[in-house]
Design a protein around this motif. Structure first.
Motif, PDB file in Angstrom:
ATOM      1  N   GLN A 165     -46.150  54.953 -24.580  1.00 16.38           N
ATOM      2  CA  GLN A 165     -45.594  56.197 -24.054  1.00 16.38           C
ATOM      3  C   GLN A 165     -45.163  57.105 -25.197  1.00 16.38           C
ATOM      4  OE1 GLN A 165     -42.688  55.559 -20.905  1.00 16.38           O
ATOM      5  NE2 GLN A 165     -43.458  53.469 -20.637  1.00 16.38           N
ATOM      6  N   SER A 214     -31.525  62.114 -20.792  1.00 10.14           N
ATOM      7  CA  SER A 214     -31.992  63.039 -21.831  1.00 10.14           C
ATOM      8  C   SER A 214     -33.315  62.564 -22.419  1.00 10.14           C
ATOM      9  CB  SER A 214     -30.955  63.161 -22.956  1.00 10.14           C
ATOM     10  OG  SER A 214     -29.764  63.727 -22.474  1.00 10.14           O
ATOM     11  N   LEU A 215     -34.187  63.506 -22.656  1.00 10.18           N
ATOM     12  CA  LEU A 215     -35.489  63.206 -23.238  1.00 10.18           C
ATOM     13  C   LEU A 215     -35.327  62.817 -24.701  1.00 10.18           C
ATOM     14  CD1 LEU A 215     -38.456  63.367 -22.157  1.00 10.18           C
ATOM     15  CD2 LEU A 215     -38.610  65.560 -23.351  1.00 10.18           C
ATOM     16  N   VAL A 216     -36.025  61.773 -25.112  1.00 11.70           N
ATOM     17  CA  VAL A 216     -36.026  61.333 -26.504  1.00 11.70           C
ATOM     18  C   VAL A 216     -37.453  61.393 -27.019  1.00 11.70           C
ATOM     19  CG1 VAL A 216     -35.542  59.447 -28.110  1.00 11.70           C
ATOM     20  CG2 VAL A 216     -34.027  59.842 -26.147  1.00 11.70           C
ATOM     21  N   GLU A 217     -37.667  62.285 -27.984  1.00  6.95           N
ATOM     22  CA  GLU A 217     -38.980  62.452 -28.596  1.00  6.95           C
ATOM     23  C   GLU A 217     -38.917  62.023 -30.057  1.00  6.95           C
ATOM     24  OE1 GLU A 217     -41.076  66.168 -26.607  1.00  6.95           O
ATOM     25  OE2 GLU A 217     -39.083  66.726 -27.323  1.00  6.95           O
ATOM     26  N   HIS A 255     -35.986  63.296 -32.119  1.00 10.00           N
ATOM     27  CA  HIS A 255     -34.713  62.630 -31.860  1.00 10.00           C
ATOM     28  C   HIS A 255     -34.667  61.259 -32.544  1.00 10.00           C
ATOM     29  CE1 HIS A 255     -35.382  65.310 -28.275  1.00 10.00           C
ATOM     30  NE2 HIS A 255     -34.213  65.739 -28.698  1.00 10.00           N
ATOM     31  N   ARG A 269     -30.954  55.527 -28.686  1.00  3.77           N
ATOM     32  CA  ARG A 269     -32.123  56.407 -28.655  1.00  3.77           C
ATOM     33  C   ARG A 269     -33.269  55.845 -29.483  1.00  3.77           C
ATOM     34  NH1 ARG A 269     -29.560  62.560 -29.161  1.00  3.77           N
ATOM     35  NH2 ARG A 269     -28.780  62.674 -27.006  1.00  3.77           N
ATOM     36  N   TRP A 309     -36.899  54.774 -28.063  1.00  4.56           N
ATOM     37  CA  TRP A 309     -38.107  55.415 -28.612  1.00  4.56           C
ATOM     38  C   TRP A 309     -39.101  54.358 -29.079  1.00  4.56           C
ATOM     39  CZ3 TRP A 309     -41.232  59.319 -29.118  1.00  4.56           C
ATOM     40  CH2 TRP A 309     -42.069  59.417 -30.230  1.00  4.56           C
ATOM     41  N   VAL A 349     -42.776  59.541 -24.957  1.00  3.96           N
ATOM     42  CA  VAL A 349     -41.367  59.914 -24.901  1.00  3.96           C
ATOM     43  C   VAL A 349     -40.596  58.825 -24.171  1.00  3.96           C
ATOM     44  CG1 VAL A 349     -41.858  62.397 -24.923  1.00  3.96           C
ATOM     45  CG2 VAL A 349     -41.639  61.188 -22.742  1.00  3.96           C
ATOM     46  N   VAL A 386     -36.552  58.247 -22.045  1.00  2.00           N
ATOM     47  CA  VAL A 386     -35.413  58.917 -21.422  1.00  2.00           C
ATOM     48  C   VAL A 386     -34.205  58.014 -21.577  1.00  2.00           C
ATOM     49  CG1 VAL A 386     -34.429  59.848 -19.301  1.00  2.00           C
ATOM     50  CG2 VAL A 386     -36.872  60.127 -19.771  1.00  2.00           C
TER      51      VAL A 386
END
Length: 275
Positions: free
Chosen positions: A244, A252-255, A258, A232, A236, A246, A248
């Motif tokens: 970008q 699952s979304l990784v912001e 995270h 992750r 990121w 975010v 993925v």
């Protein structure tokens, strides 16, 4: 570790624990308090505990032993001092003054036992004390005061434990879960450790060396968690480098949040590996 048990204090030098609480309070009978005080002070001065933090739990200042504990341990070399049954910031103020008067280091951290209904109701004020570094939940005393019953799921202390984690996070403190009393209940210990870890605690207080392995297993990031954290965090960073906001990973979304959690997990894993 009972302060009156010299063998236990010596054995602690080889335990795979992160913190050793050298106890002058509940684990010591009244007539053994002076002996325990002297032995804990001597053990701290002798050292040899390596990477382990040594925390002295003294008696409350309103007992016949509290002030003598503070005087004896002020310059003994403890990494922190744990005060039992804290119910107000004023108690921590009094402890800080006692240690200052006895010549303790000005930056000696204080820890607070949260183990009474009133203490939990006042946690925000207690946790905001400038000398405080950790909250330790005392579930045994709390269950007694609540007239509750110990249950496998620990529902009787869920609210109190949640308040402790909340206050610790709000004020940047460590939060340690309460003890598991049944030494023969390995499955219950493992469950309690997993509950505390899932709830956000940093670690668990233990009453016997045989419980250390279960706590270490529960609170250390698993290989799978470490692998996910690395994946992750890299995704990121790659997303940020390409402009970008975010990423993925595995659907699952990784912001940002995270990524920060992944950094925390990897830092914890690195600290454990170094130890």
């Amino acid at each position: 570790m009972p302060g009156a048990n010299a063998r236990a204090l010596d054995k602690a030098r080889g335990l795979d624990a992160d913190v050793l609480i050298l106890d002058l309070e509940d684990a010591v009978a009244p007539d053994a308090k002076p002996q325990a005080r002297a032995q804990v002070a001597a053990a701290l001065q002798a050292g040899g505990y390596g990477r382990r933090e040594c925390v002295a739990r003294i008696n409350a200042l309103d007992t016949p032993w509290g002030l003598d504990d503070a005087r004896a341990l002020a310059a003994a070399g403890a990494d922190a001092v744990l005060l039992p049954k804290v119910e107000s910031p004023a108690q921590l103020d009094a402890l800080a003054r006692a240690f200052d008067a006895a010549g303790a280091p000005a930056d000696l951290p204080l820890w607070a036992m949260c183990e009474t209904p009133l203490g939990f109701l006042r946690l925000d004020a207690i946790a905001g004390h400038p000398r405080l570094a950790a909250l330790v939940v005392g579930t045994s005393d709390l269950v007694k005061d609540l007239h509750a019953r110990h249950t496998p799921g620990r529902e009787e202390t869920l609210l109190a434990r949640s308040l402790a984690v909340m206050a610790a996070r709000a004020h940047g403190l460590a939060a340690l879960d309460g003890v598991h009393l049944d030494l023969d209940d390995d499955a219950g210990l493992a469950l309690a450790c997993e509950q505390g870890r899932n709830q956000g605690f940093d670690g668990k207080t233990l009453i016997h060396p045989r419980q250390i392995a279960a706590a270490n297993a529960a609170y250390a990031p698993s290989p799978g968690e470490i692998a996910v954290a690395r994946k992750r965090l890299q995704a990121w960073r790659d997303a940020q480098a390409s402009g970008q906001g975010v990423a993925v990973v595995d659907g699952s979304l990784v912001e940002n949040l995270h990524a920060r959690e992944a950094e925390r997990v990897l830092a914890l894993a690195a600290a454990i590996a170094a130890a």
